[in-house]
Design a protein around this motif. Structure first.
Motif, PDB file in Angstrom:
ATOM      1  N   HIS A 176      96.554  75.622  60.820  1.00 26.35           N
ATOM      2  CA  HIS A 176      96.947  77.019  60.909  1.00 26.35           C
ATOM      3  C   HIS A 176      98.234  77.178  60.108  1.00 26.35           C
ATOM      4  O   HIS A 176      98.904  76.188  59.816  1.00 26.35           O
ATOM      5  N   GLU A 177      98.584  78.369  59.747  1.00 28.23           N
ATOM      6  CA  GLU A 177      99.825  78.586  59.017  1.00 28.23           C
ATOM      7  C   GLU A 177     101.041  78.049  59.763  1.00 28.23           C
ATOM      8  O   GLU A 177     102.061  77.734  59.167  1.00 28.23           O
ATOM      9  N   THR A 178     100.912  77.943  61.081  1.00 26.27           N
ATOM     10  CA  THR A 178     102.044  77.497  61.896  1.00 26.27           C
ATOM     11  C   THR A 178     101.888  76.085  62.447  1.00 26.27           C
ATOM     12  O   THR A 178     102.819  75.583  63.086  1.00 26.27           O
ATOM     13  N   PHE A 179     100.760  75.435  62.210  1.00 25.19           N
ATOM     14  CA  PHE A 179     100.518  74.161  62.896  1.00 25.19           C
ATOM     15  C   PHE A 179      99.797  73.187  61.978  1.00 25.19           C
ATOM     16  O   PHE A 179      98.797  73.525  61.332  1.00 25.19           O
ATOM     17  N   SER A 180     100.310  71.945  61.917  1.00 24.28           N
ATOM     18  CA  SER A 180      99.675  70.885  61.137  1.00 24.28           C
ATOM     19  C   SER A 180      99.652  69.600  61.944  1.00 24.28           C
ATOM     20  O   SER A 180     100.486  69.392  62.834  1.00 24.28           O
ATOM     21  N   VAL A 181      98.701  68.735  61.624  1.00 25.74           N
ATOM     22  CA  VAL A 181      98.590  67.435  62.276  1.00 25.74           C
ATOM     23  C   VAL A 181      98.469  66.364  61.202  1.00 25.74           C
ATOM     24  O   VAL A 181      98.025  66.623  60.070  1.00 25.74           O
ATOM     25  N   GLY A 182      98.855  65.151  61.552  1.00 22.90           N
ATOM     26  CA  GLY A 182      98.752  64.044  60.615  1.00 22.90           C
ATOM     27  C   GLY A 182      98.514  62.732  61.334  1.00 22.90           C
ATOM     28  O   GLY A 182      98.913  62.560  62.493  1.00 22.90           O
ATOM     29  N   VAL A 183      97.857  61.817  60.659  1.00 22.77           N
ATOM     30  CA  VAL A 183      97.585  60.483  61.207  1.00 22.77           C
ATOM     31  C   VAL A 183      97.892  59.451  60.137  1.00 22.77           C
ATOM     32  O   VAL A 183      97.887  59.749  58.932  1.00 22.77           O
ATOM     33  N   GLY A 184      98.168  58.232  60.570  1.00 20.17           N
ATOM     34  CA  GLY A 184      98.443  57.165  59.634  1.00 20.17           C
ATOM     35  C   GLY A 184      97.986  55.820  60.147  1.00 20.17           C
ATOM     36  O   GLY A 184      97.900  55.597  61.361  1.00 20.17           O
ATOM     37  N   GLY A 245     101.137  62.488  64.454  1.00 21.97           N
ATOM     38  CA  GLY A 245     102.201  63.480  64.538  1.00 21.97           C
ATOM     39  C   GLY A 245     101.689  64.897  64.408  1.00 21.97           C
ATOM     40  O   GLY A 245     100.547  65.140  63.992  1.00 21.97           O
ATOM     41  N   PHE A 246     102.551  65.847  64.784  1.00 22.87           N
ATOM     42  CA  PHE A 246     102.248  67.261  64.557  1.00 22.87           C
ATOM     43  C   PHE A 246     103.523  67.988  64.158  1.00 22.87           C
ATOM     44  O   PHE A 246     104.640  67.515  64.385  1.00 22.87           O
ATOM     45  N   GLN A 247     103.335  69.147  63.563  1.00 20.04           N
ATOM     46  CA  GLN A 247     104.447  70.026  63.214  1.00 20.04           C
ATOM     47  C   GLN A 247     104.071  71.457  63.579  1.00 20.04           C
ATOM     48  O   GLN A 247     102.975  71.921  63.258  1.00 20.04           O
TER      49      GLN A 247
END
Length: 457
Positions: A176-184, A245-247
């Motif tokens: 979403h414009e306000t929300f991102s997720v990431g994995v590593g 993580g998320f932002q």
């Protein structure tokens, strides 16, 4: 023979478990946070919401969406740890042959050490538009200390050289414009070399007291500090971990980020190299085989790391960041040592607790070309007075930093930062595997100097 075998194994235990007790400069325990000079300049505040900083590959992959062009970044930080020991102790402590430990203060155990890091972030296009990928190589744990070989605490530690290198591969998507997720995915390499002196004279006294008092304690061929040897343990291993993580950006000015770096399990395989005085070999006869070189190992788990970051843009040119980071040192209660055959050797107690770092930093854009940074932080130690050793003369720390970015061109940026670390004076009361007792206090501080270059394609 049974006693000689036990002395050998406890010396091995000290060597292998030294991988877990290596003091370093920027973070308590044996954690290293130097993978971004930008972060260094603001006392590591805002690591999980950083913008235009490729280190987010390993700090919080969700924040990779903040980078809109392929970016390559190289960081290098020199850590100069200064420590001074003041104290003494007893050899053969608690026995009739106890005597003051000889030797100096060990010198400054922390030589300047460079910690490099490299990262790349690439926003994808075409069929994969909206997906951002990245890769990084950095050193999350370890450093090196070395005392004089004849110092008063030589039976506890001489050399401690630990290197852990992470290769991290990450991906992020903006849901979403306000929300991102990431994995590593984390591939971690551990490389360890530890050494210390061994008081074989005290060991012989525990087996055959007559050899240490005949014809008298002064002229006897064996005794405490008369028959020093040496042991060095080296080992390597590879392990796998993960990163999530998320932002969240609820407004244009506020960013909140969270990341979790998993534990990484290792099976350290070590080679043991003993140096035994010829007189000791001759006196022990067949028992000297217990000091033969050979393999040994231990399970090692590097801790989890949870980071919560926030950033608020007060104006278009001034912003502040804050971090709370918890490192899961509670997983390090004891390390059980065993031979390659699986035979149990010893259990080294640490009884560490989780530690927390609190950081606050700010940035001010002087112009389009220059950005200034500053920050302060408090970093708690996981150690305790009862189990602290010379390999980790660690205590709570206060961090003060300054930083600068020069945008040399639309594509090239250069960062520089300085960090001063004040360390609360830790006390030591440590019994070595040779039966010596070391008591004293450390005074220390650290200076860190970092430079970085970043190129955007």
């Amino acid at each position: 023979m049974q006693h000689a075998h036990r002395l050998t194994l406890t010396a091995l235990a000290l060597g292998i478990t030294g991988v877990l007790t290596l003091g370093q400069a920027n973070a308590t325990g044996f954690q290293i946070r130097e993978n971004s000079v930008q972060n260094l300049g603001r006392a590591n505040a805002g690591t999980a919401v950083a913008e235009n900083d490729a280190s987010v590959v390993s700090n919080n992959p969700a924040a990779m969406v903040n980078i809109d062009r392929t970016t390559v970044q190289v960081d290098a930080t020199v850590i100069d740890l200064n420590a001074e020991f003041n104290g003494g102790g007893q050899a053969a402590a608690g026995t009739p042959l106890a005597q003051p430990l000889t030797g100096g203060d060990g010198g400054d155990p922390g030589d300047p050490t460079a910690v490099p890091a490299i990262a790349i972030v690439a926003p994808l296009t075409g069929a994969f538009e909206g997906l951002t990928v990245g890769a990084s190589i950095n050193a999350p744990f370890g450093l090196a200390t070395e005392y004089d070989r004849d110092w008063v605490g030589r039976y506890n530690a001489v050399e401690s050289d630990v290197k852990t290198i992470d290769l991290t591969l990450s991906a992020a998507v903006k849901l979403h414009e306000t929300f991102s997720v990431g994995v590593g995915l984390i591939y971690q390499r551990a490389d360890v070399t530890l050494s210390n002196a061994v008081d074989f004279g005290s060991g012989i006294c525990r087996v055959n007291i007559a050899a240490c008092i005949t014809p008298d304690p002064v002229n006897a061929p064996f005794g405490p500090q008369k028959n020093d040897g040496f042991v060095e343990v080296s080992g390597t291993d590879n392990g796998l971990g993960w990163l999530l993580g998320f932002q969240f950006r609820p407004t244009e000015r506020l960013s909140i980020g969270y990341s979790h770096h998993s534990e990484v399990d290792h099976e350290i395989d070590g080679d043991i190299d003993f140096t035994v005085p010829p007189a000791v070999v001759a006196a022990m006869g067949p028992m000297a085989a217990a000091y033969a070189d050979g393999p040994g190992g231990a399970k090692l788990t590097t801790p989890s790391i949870d980071t919560l970051s926030a950033k608020y843009d007060f104006t278009d040119t001034f912003r502040m960041m804050a971090d709370v980071q918890v490192t899961g040192w509670e997983s390090l209660q004891a390390v059980n040592i065993q031979r390659a055959s699986g035979t149990p050797i010893a259990s080294e107690q640490f009884q560490w607790e989780d530690s927390t770092m609190y950081a606050l930093g700010g940035e001010y854009d002087l112009s389009d070309a220059f950005t200034l940074r500053a920050g302060v932080a408090i970093d708690e130690t996981p150690t305790n007075d009862e189990h602290r050793t010379p390999r980790l003369p660690d205590n709570d720390r206060q961090l003060y930093t300054l930083g600068l970015t020069w945008n040399a061109s639309p594509n090239l940026s250069v960062d520089a930062a300085y960090m001063r670390i004040e360390i609360d004076s830790p006390t030591i009361s440590a019994v070595s595997t040779s039966g010596s007792l070391l008591v004293g206090e450390y005074k220390g501080h650290a200076n860190l100097f970092g430079v970085a270059a970043r190129y955007r394609f």
